[in-house]
Scaffold this motif. Sequence first.
Motif, mmCIF file in Angstrom:
data_model
loop_
_atom_site.group_PDB
_atom_site.id
_atom_site.type_symbol
_atom_site.label_atom_id
_atom_site.label_comp_id
_atom_site.label_asym_id
_atom_site.label_seq_id
_atom_site.Cartn_x
_atom_site.Cartn_y
_atom_site.Cartn_z
ATOM 1 N N VAL A 1 0.874 -1.113 0.200
ATOM 2 C CA VAL A 1 0.171 0.026 0.069
ATOM 3 C C VAL A 1 0.843 1.280 -0.029
ATOM 4 N N GLY A 2 0.598 2.299 -0.808
ATOM 5 C CA GLY A 2 1.405 3.351 -0.846
ATOM 6 C C GLY A 2 0.552 4.383 -1.911
ATOM 7 N N ASP A 3 1.396 5.481 -2.265
ATOM 8 C CA ASP A 3 0.972 6.436 -3.140
ATOM 9 C C ASP A 3 1.493 6.178 -4.460
ATOM 10 N N TYR A 4 0.718 5.903 -5.464
ATOM 11 C CA TYR A 4 1.018 5.405 -6.708
ATOM 12 C C TYR A 4 0.508 6.358 -7.784
ATOM 13 N N ALA A 5 1.275 6.598 -8.952
ATOM 14 C CA ALA A 5 0.436 7.423 -10.154
ATOM 15 C C ALA A 5 0.617 6.485 -11.367
ATOM 16 N N VAL A 6 -0.282 6.033 -12.030
ATOM 17 C CA VAL A 6 -0.250 5.522 -13.111
ATOM 18 C C VAL A 6 -0.481 6.422 -14.428
ATOM 19 N N PHE A 7 0.609 6.384 -15.290
ATOM 20 C CA PHE A 7 0.623 7.286 -16.412
ATOM 21 C C PHE A 7 0.485 6.658 -17.666
ATOM 22 N N THR A 8 -0.324 6.900 -18.562
ATOM 23 C CA THR A 8 -0.493 6.242 -19.869
ATOM 24 C C THR A 8 0.003 7.393 -20.931
ATOM 25 N N PHE A 9 0.745 7.130 -21.702
ATOM 26 C CA PHE A 9 1.337 7.832 -22.757
ATOM 27 C C PHE A 9 0.959 7.232 -24.241
ATOM 28 N N GLN A 10 0.517 8.024 -25.141
ATOM 29 C CA GLN A 10 0.438 7.800 -26.519
ATOM 30 C C GLN A 10 1.897 8.123 -27.199
ATOM 31 N N THR A 11 2.502 7.136 -27.440
ATOM 32 C CA THR A 11 3.994 7.323 -28.081
ATOM 33 C C THR A 11 4.363 6.980 -29.468
ATOM 34 N N ARG A 12 4.815 7.961 -30.141
ATOM 35 C CA ARG A 12 5.160 7.571 -31.481
ATOM 36 C C ARG A 12 6.657 7.176 -31.723
ATOM 37 N N PHE A 13 6.723 6.029 -32.207
ATOM 38 C CA PHE A 13 8.305 5.790 -32.396
ATOM 39 C C PHE A 13 8.509 5.875 -33.915
ATOM 40 N N GLU A 14 9.920 5.720 -34.195
ATOM 41 C CA GLU A 14 10.198 5.578 -35.325
ATOM 42 C C GLU A 14 9.571 4.561 -36.527
ATOM 43 N N ASN A 15 9.663 3.343 -36.093
ATOM 44 C CA ASN A 15 8.916 2.408 -36.624
ATOM 45 C C ASN A 15 7.503 1.777 -36.371
ATOM 46 N N LYS A 16 7.038 2.572 -35.080
ATOM 47 C CA LYS A 16 5.800 2.220 -34.528
ATOM 48 C C LYS A 16 4.903 3.573 -34.294
ATOM 49 N N PRO A 17 4.159 3.758 -35.213
ATOM 50 C CA PRO A 17 3.537 5.073 -34.879
ATOM 51 C C PRO A 17 2.550 5.398 -33.840
ATOM 52 N N GLN A 18 2.143 4.104 -33.362
ATOM 53 C CA GLN A 18 1.213 4.322 -32.200
ATOM 54 C C GLN A 18 1.478 3.382 -31.169
ATOM 55 N N ILE A 19 1.956 3.476 -30.095
ATOM 56 C CA ILE A 19 2.274 2.560 -28.935
ATOM 57 C C ILE A 19 1.875 3.486 -27.545
ATOM 58 N N THR A 20 1.294 2.403 -26.875
ATOM 59 C CA THR A 20 0.748 2.892 -25.406
ATOM 60 C C THR A 20 1.817 2.224 -24.396
ATOM 61 N N GLU A 21 2.315 3.354 -23.771
ATOM 62 C CA GLU A 21 3.369 3.145 -22.585
ATOM 63 C C GLU A 21 2.715 3.546 -21.372
ATOM 64 N N THR A 22 2.596 2.508 -20.444
ATOM 65 C CA THR A 22 2.260 2.737 -18.979
ATOM 66 C C THR A 22 3.225 2.763 -18.149
ATOM 67 N N ILE A 23 3.498 3.958 -17.211
ATOM 68 C CA ILE A 23 4.665 3.896 -16.540
ATOM 69 C C ILE A 23 4.063 4.202 -14.745
ATOM 70 N N THR A 24 4.413 3.595 -13.883
ATOM 71 C CA THR A 24 4.102 3.797 -12.523
ATOM 72 C C THR A 24 5.078 4.144 -11.489
ATOM 73 N N PRO A 25 5.095 5.377 -11.344
ATOM 74 C CA PRO A 25 6.056 5.780 -10.108
ATOM 75 C C PRO A 25 5.266 5.416 -8.873
ATOM 76 N N HIS A 26 5.946 5.655 -7.739
ATOM 77 C CA HIS A 26 5.319 5.639 -6.564
ATOM 78 C C HIS A 26 6.226 6.195 -5.461
ATOM 79 N N LEU A 27 5.597 6.888 -4.479
ATOM 80 C CA LEU A 27 6.275 7.758 -3.309
ATOM 81 C C LEU A 27 7.127 6.883 -2.602
ATOM 82 N N GLU A 28 8.255 6.799 -2.361
ATOM 83 C CA GLU A 28 9.272 6.164 -1.754
ATOM 84 C C GLU A 28 10.393 7.001 -1.133
ATOM 85 N N GLY A 29 10.306 7.046 0.164
ATOM 86 C CA GLY A 29 10.827 7.803 1.028
ATOM 87 C C GLY A 29 10.796 9.392 0.738
ATOM 88 N N GLY A 30 9.664 9.820 0.201
ATOM 89 C CA GLY A 30 9.702 11.265 -0.237
ATOM 90 C C GLY A 30 9.867 11.541 -1.608
#
Length: 135
Positions: A96-125
Amino acid sequence: MSKTVTFIIATVLLVLTTNAYSHTDAAEAAALAWLEAIDSGEYEQAWEASSTLLQVPLSSNMLARTINAARRDFGAVESRRRIRVIRETSMPGAPVGDYAVFTFQTRFENKPQITETITPHLEGGDWKVSGYYVN
């Protein structure tokens, strides 16, 4: 309701809203810095900025191999746009903690539409990345 009570309630709500936004901004800054390190091949730097939730099961070399395998044919990042952020207090298999789930629409050179999901959480401030997925 008196003007004083109304003012106090409005002030508290404003402070709470501002605090939530500042946490989201700090979490997003950590996520974007981590992604920038990954994008530039600085896997050791990304690993060092990662949460212990990511560091314990993955060495920096394993992180590099995992990211390279997941993004092998994508090419260079051309653009990245945040499409959603969700705040959570728990994640599957994580404490249990403080999490943020970010979803990005990312364009790569060879893949025009990729979904990236990245989850940071609050650890030690500090916000640190604990998860990354690409679809």
